[in-house]
Design a protein around this motif. Sequence first.
Motif, PDB file in Angstrom:
ATOM      1  N   CYS A 140       3.101  -6.156  -3.432  1.00 36.41           N
ATOM      2  CA  CYS A 140       2.931  -4.869  -3.016  1.00 36.41           C
ATOM      3  C   CYS A 140       1.903  -4.796  -2.083  1.00 36.41           C
ATOM      4  O   CYS A 140       0.497  -5.006  -2.436  1.00 36.41           O
ATOM      5  CB  CYS A 140       2.791  -4.084  -4.311  1.00 36.41           C
ATOM      6  N   LEU A 173       7.051 -10.690  -6.838  1.00 39.61           N
ATOM      7  CA  LEU A 173       7.174  -9.364  -6.091  1.00 39.61           C
ATOM      8  C   LEU A 173       5.614  -9.404  -5.623  1.00 39.61           C
ATOM      9  O   LEU A 173       4.631  -9.640  -6.088  1.00 39.61           O
ATOM     10  CB  LEU A 173       7.280  -8.432  -7.110  1.00 39.61           C
ATOM     11  N   GLN A 195       3.880  -0.834  -0.350  1.00 39.07           N
ATOM     12  CA  GLN A 195       5.302  -1.404   0.333  1.00 39.07           C
ATOM     13  C   GLN A 195       5.376  -2.897  -0.367  1.00 39.07           C
ATOM     14  O   GLN A 195       4.935  -3.584  -0.485  1.00 39.07           O
ATOM     15  CB  GLN A 195       4.918  -1.689   1.799  1.00 39.07           C
ATOM     16  N   SER A 207       7.998  -5.833  -2.111  1.00 39.10           N
ATOM     17  CA  SER A 207       8.821  -6.782  -1.373  1.00 39.10           C
ATOM     18  C   SER A 207       9.029  -7.668  -2.401  1.00 39.10           C
ATOM     19  O   SER A 207       8.292  -8.040  -3.279  1.00 39.10           O
ATOM     20  CB  SER A 207       8.280  -7.207   0.283  1.00 39.10           C
ATOM     21  N   GLY A 208       9.959  -8.799  -2.118  1.00 42.44           N
ATOM     22  CA  GLY A 208      10.258 -10.001  -3.019  1.00 42.44           C
ATOM     23  C   GLY A 208      11.448  -9.834  -3.844  1.00 42.44           C
ATOM     24  O   GLY A 208      11.584 -11.002  -4.413  1.00 42.44           O
ATOM     25  N   THR A 241      12.059  -2.536  -5.215  1.00 47.02           N
ATOM     26  CA  THR A 241      12.605  -3.672  -4.714  1.00 47.02           C
ATOM     27  C   THR A 241      13.600  -4.193  -5.953  1.00 47.02           C
ATOM     28  O   THR A 241      12.997  -4.412  -7.332  1.00 47.02           O
ATOM     29  CB  THR A 241      11.713  -4.806  -4.426  1.00 47.02           C
ATOM     30  N   THR A 258      -3.400  -6.648  -1.572  1.00 44.31           N
ATOM     31  CA  THR A 258      -2.006  -6.941  -2.022  1.00 44.31           C
ATOM     32  C   THR A 258      -1.927  -7.216  -3.516  1.00 44.31           C
ATOM     33  O   THR A 258      -2.960  -7.967  -3.801  1.00 44.31           O
ATOM     34  CB  THR A 258      -1.424  -8.040  -1.063  1.00 44.31           C
TER      35      THR A 258
END
Length: 121
Positions: free
Chosen positions: A22, A20, A5, A7-8, A115, A78
Amino acid sequence: EVQLQASGGGLVQAGGSLRLSCAASGFTFDDYAIGWFRQAPGKEREGVSCISGSVRRTYYADSVKGRFTISSDNAKNTFYLQMNNLKPNDTAVYYCAVDPAPPCSSPVEYWGQGTLVTVSS
């Protein structure tokens, strides 16, 4: 099952920074290479930065060397891409990836969703 997933992403002015993230599950970080790819409009997806699976060697595309830093936090499952001094040509959809071909290319075994990073001039 491997799940990723990302993001950022966002909109930033040239010279700015983004990080970013993950969030990953379903695999052991040290067993696999991980990394970030990007795809700009009208261009092929390219490897930006990766960490190899065994010796944890890092790779950076020439276009981002000195500006981007890849890292991972095994405790949080992450990994990150710190992007500094962003340029308009960094604008792309960024994807996190697991088990890319060495040093940082396709084929990739697992992809996260993208993203979007937009850098304005």
